[in-house]
Design a protein around this motif. Structure first.
Motif, mmCIF file in Angstrom:
data_model
loop_
_atom_site.group_PDB
_atom_site.id
_atom_site.type_symbol
_atom_site.label_atom_id
_atom_site.label_comp_id
_atom_site.label_asym_id
_atom_site.label_seq_id
_atom_site.Cartn_x
_atom_site.Cartn_y
_atom_site.Cartn_z
ATOM 1 N N LYS A 593 0.826 -1.206 0.000
ATOM 2 C CA LYS A 593 0.000 0.000 0.000
ATOM 3 C C LYS A 593 0.864 1.261 0.000
ATOM 4 O O LYS A 593 0.532 2.252 -0.655
ATOM 5 N N GLU A 609 -3.641 14.436 -0.075
ATOM 6 C CA GLU A 609 -4.226 13.116 -0.277
ATOM 7 C C GLU A 609 -3.238 12.021 0.133
ATOM 8 O O GLU A 609 -3.630 11.016 0.742
ATOM 9 N N CYS A 611 -0.850 12.271 2.385
ATOM 10 C CA CYS A 611 -0.778 12.254 3.856
ATOM 11 C C CYS A 611 -1.977 11.528 4.454
ATOM 12 O O CYS A 611 -1.831 10.782 5.433
ATOM 13 N N GLN A 612 -3.146 11.745 3.857
ATOM 14 C CA GLN A 612 -4.342 11.075 4.358
ATOM 15 C C GLN A 612 -4.242 9.561 4.173
ATOM 16 O O GLN A 612 -4.655 8.781 5.037
ATOM 17 N N CYS A 613 -3.665 9.133 3.048
ATOM 18 C CA CYS A 613 -3.487 7.698 2.806
ATOM 19 C C CYS A 613 -2.537 7.086 3.830
ATOM 20 O O CYS A 613 -2.771 5.973 4.328
ATOM 21 N N ARG A 615 -2.065 8.232 6.813
ATOM 22 C CA ARG A 615 -2.803 8.219 8.074
ATOM 23 C C ARG A 615 -3.801 7.060 8.113
ATOM 24 O O ARG A 615 -3.993 6.425 9.149
ATOM 25 N N ASP A 616 -4.431 6.768 6.973
ATOM 26 C CA ASP A 616 -5.430 5.697 6.911
ATOM 27 C C ASP A 616 -4.815 4.317 7.088
ATOM 28 O O ASP A 616 -5.536 3.363 7.408
ATOM 29 N N LEU A 617 -3.521 4.192 6.865
ATOM 30 C CA LEU A 617 -2.875 2.895 7.084
ATOM 31 C C LEU A 617 -3.036 2.443 8.530
ATOM 32 O O LEU A 617 -3.106 1.250 8.818
ATOM 33 N N GLY A 618 -3.076 3.406 9.443
ATOM 34 C CA GLY A 618 -3.277 3.076 10.853
ATOM 35 C C GLY A 618 -2.113 2.336 11.477
ATOM 36 O O GLY A 618 -2.302 1.574 12.423
ATOM 37 N N ASN A 623 5.794 3.850 9.966
ATOM 38 C CA ASN A 623 5.978 4.956 9.033
ATOM 39 C C ASN A 623 7.423 5.125 8.577
ATOM 40 O O ASN A 623 7.683 5.838 7.603
ATOM 41 N N CYS A 649 4.615 15.620 6.015
ATOM 42 C CA CYS A 649 4.343 14.607 7.047
ATOM 43 C C CYS A 649 5.007 14.978 8.367
ATOM 44 O O CYS A 649 4.430 14.780 9.450
#
Length: 702
Positions: A593, A609, A611-613, A615-618, A623, A649
């Motif tokens: 991913k 977008e 950065c949001q992806c 963040r969505d990895l959780g 990182n 980031c």
């Protein structure tokens, strides 16, 4: 003929009279439907006989028939069977043609709707049986009541399915602790010949052997555990010894079921004193409770004090068969020495001889003294001189060599724990609570905050040891969570030295851990190998760990096993799934991913977008992989746009300075390999490091 027109003969008049009198009886008029088909008044005679008027000629010399005609000039006579012609209602039960039912009609009746056949799902009796016995087994594991389980199985009936009960009972016990395995064996012995026939026992084990390959997918040591169940059934005489050679003829040699039979025969049933060993493998088939063992220990110690025969006392301790519980012997012996001070020399003699013979291991001896030291406050209420007496025995034990000298550092001159030891004790208690909360919540950031709040980084190796020890005694879910947590801790607050020291402590106590967790060696090897795959440890760290252990000990063998796991084919994928996947498989999936989101960012340029992806990895502890892959992509594509993403980031706090540093460190470690594909990799890396230091991304120590 003309003169006779309009006149009837006497014979004709007589006939006419009779006809008029009996008209209703003699005529059979057809049914004419009135406006209401259901109304009885709608039944009317269509034909009637009428006397012709005077001056009217009769045709054919008979009474004239007047036929009722419609206004259209056509006959309205009903057809045969009452179907009727044009303008009539037709047959009473006319089923020809489509019937339209208007649901908006005020007279609509739902009963007039045509019936629809609905297919009913038939339940499989075997599936129902399996569900029912699963609940019986669960209840038995909770209560331990053999009688209730036997009664429930009788009430369930369906005795033809009892072989599947055996399969379900053993397969459920295989994935649990030794307590449940022992309970399963006890239940089978109790049900044998009373509820379940010998043939059903045999068939149940055959079904288990045939499904061993499937069981091994979820239970790593399925072959060994099932072999022990087979051996235990032979020892308990619910399976005949001839079962093994007969089963070998029906089970394919290439299957794991065949391996089960070989293991049961060679490893268990062929060993000296195999019956005793097999019966006690899961805590003993004596069905004694902990309280009963404590009573036996107290009795044998009092008998020893009265007789003074140390050899006999040692034999009694050995016959207890609870090597993992010998610390209770030590503790009770010391308490008895304090209560009866005249018995102190005898108690010291017994403990010394038990230590020299290897009957009581050094770890069990130390644990016994430690347990007594912890309860000195309560003991002093009954024995005022408990502290000085304890210190006297402690000094004697260390000087005579049957207690490790390191134990003297854990208590002061008055027998009370030192301040350092009290702090360590509190730390251990608190981290156990923290670990249990983590296993329940799966909240890594909260656990890290709790450790930071404790403010004792020097005890990080102890935390690691406690974490893995607790996880080993739980299910695969907790083991997977422990491995994932190690990755996060290594990035945030644990150094590589902390991880190494923690594993050394674990491996040094591996023999003691194996007394409570039979598969401890294999479990520790998996944790070690998984730490290498997750980049928590480097392969060279295994050499460092092995060098700190005594040669030819079980810990050294565990390190060798971990090396073999790492070098196996597809080791990374297998080890990430060693405990059923879980978050470990998410780590593998996250790498793909991360690569995809970086490629999308490289083509679209949408920083927000991307950065949001991330963040969505959780997976904030992972990182550093984003940093590593972003830098490699920047080197390959010769596009420094990736630095803008890393800057964003970092500004948002999405990637911390620790993770940045970890990512750059991983690039540095792999520069030699990168240089094979990217000739100027070192030059580009130096530029990125200088840029990162100017931006404050990296720790000063880097």
């Amino acid at each position: 003929m003309a003169s006779n027109e309009g006149f009837l003969t006497d014979e004709q008049r007589e006939v006419l009279k009779l006809a008029c009198q009996n008209a209703d009886k003699l005529t059979s008029p057809p049914i004419s439907l009135s406006s209401s088909p259901k109304s009885p008044s709608g039944l009317r005679p269509e034909h009637f006989v009428r006397v012709p008027g005077a001056g009217k000629a009769s045709t054919g010399g008979a009474g004239g028939r007047h036929v009722k005609r419609s206004h259209s000039g056509k006959y309205g006579r009903a057809k045969k069977d009452g179907a009727g012609g044009k303008g009539t209602w037709g047959k009473l039960l006319d089923t020809e043609g489509d019937i339209h039912i208007d649901r908006n009609d005020p007279n609509y009746d739902s009963g007039e709707e045509p019936y629809k056949l609905v297919e009913a799902t038939l339940s499989d009796p075997l599936d129902d049986y399996k569900k029912a016995v699963a609940s019986i087994v669960e209840e038995y594991f909770s209560t331990g009541d053999v009688e209730v389980a036997a009664s429930d199985l009788r009430e369930l009936g369906a005795s033809q399915y009892h072989p599947y009960f055996i399969k379900r009972l053993i397969s459920m016990a295989m994935d649990r602790h030794d307590k449940e395995k022992e309970m399963a064996s006890v239940l089978l012995s109790s049900l044998y010949a009373d509820v379940i026939t010998p043939a059903q026992i045999r068939d149940g084990f055959v079904i288990l052997l045939e499904s061993t390959d499937d069981l091994a997918v979820d239970i790593l040591d399925a072959v060994d555990v099932l072999a022990l169940f087979v051996a235990r059934a032979v020892v308990d005489e619910i399976l005949p010894p001839a079962f093994l050679p007969r089963a070998k003829k029906t089970i394919p040699e290439a299957s794991k079921g065949f391996q089960v039979l070989l293991t049961a025969e060679k490893s268990y049933l062929s060993a000296p004193h195999h019956a005793e060993l097999v019966e006690r493998r899961w805590g003993g088939s004596t069905r004694t409770t902990v309280e009963e063992v404590k009573k036996k220990i107290a009795n044998l110690l009092r008998e020893y004090v009265e007789s003074g025969y140390a050899v006999e006392a040692c034999r009694s301790i050995r016959e207890l068969g609870v090597t993992f519980f010998h610390h209770e012997v030590v503790k009770r012996a010391l308490v008895l020495a304090m209560e009866m001070q005249t018995a102190e020399p005898l108690i010291s003699k017994l403990l010394k001889e038990a230590s020299e013979e290897g009957l009581i291991s050094p770890s069990q001896m130390t644990k016994g003294f430690a347990r007594l030291a912890e309860s000195l406050d309560d003991l002093a209420l009954d024995i005022p001189s408990a502290r000085p007496l304890f210190h006297s025995i402690l000094s004697k034990a260390i000087s005579e060599g049957w207690l490790d000298a390191s134990f003297s550092n854990t208590s002061g001159e008055d027998g009370q724990p030192r301040a350092e030891d009290a702090k360590l004790k509190r730390y251990k208690e608190e981290v156990v609570t923290v670990i249990h909360e983590y296993f329940n919540s799966d909240d890594i950031p909260e656990l890290i905050r709790s450790l930071v709040d404790l403010g004792l980084p020097e005890y990080n190796p102890i935390f690691l040891k406690r974490l893995i020890t607790l996880a080993m005694d739980r299910k695969n879910r907790e083991k997977e969570m422990a491995s994932v947590l190690l990755s996060a801790l290594h990035i945030e607050i644990f150094s590589t030295e902390d991880i190494v020291d923690g594993f050394v402590m674990l491996l040094e106590s591996a023999e003691d851990t194996a007394l409570d967790i039979l598969d401890a060696s294999n479990e520790l090897a998996l944790f070690l190998a998984r730490a290498v795959i997750d980049d928590v440890l480097a392969p060279l760290n295994l050499e460092e760990i092995g060098g700190q252990l005594p040669p030819n000990c079980s810990g050294t063998e565990t390190v060798k096993m971990a090396r073999s796991l790492i070098t196996a084919r597809h080791a990374g994928e297998r080890l990430l799934r060693c405990w059923g996947g879980g978050t470990g498989w998410a780590v593998e999936d996250a790498k793909d991913k991360i690569m995809k989101l970086l490629e999308e960012y490289e083509s679209s340029g949408g920083v927000g977008e991307a950065c949001q992806c991330i963040r969505d990895l959780g997976m904030p502890f992972f990182n550093h992989e984003v940093v590593k892959k972003a830098l490699i992509m920047a080197m390959e594509k010769k596009n420094d746009k990736m630095l803008d993403l890393l800057q964003e980031c970092f500004n948002e706090g999405l990637i911390t300075i620790n993770q940045m540093t970890k990512g750059f460190t991983r690039i540095k470690e792999g520069l030699d390999d990168l240089a094979l594909d990217i000739p100027n990799a070192e030059e580009k890396y130096a530029f990125y490091v200088e840029y990162a230091q100017k931006k404050g991304w990296l720790q000063a120590s880097f």
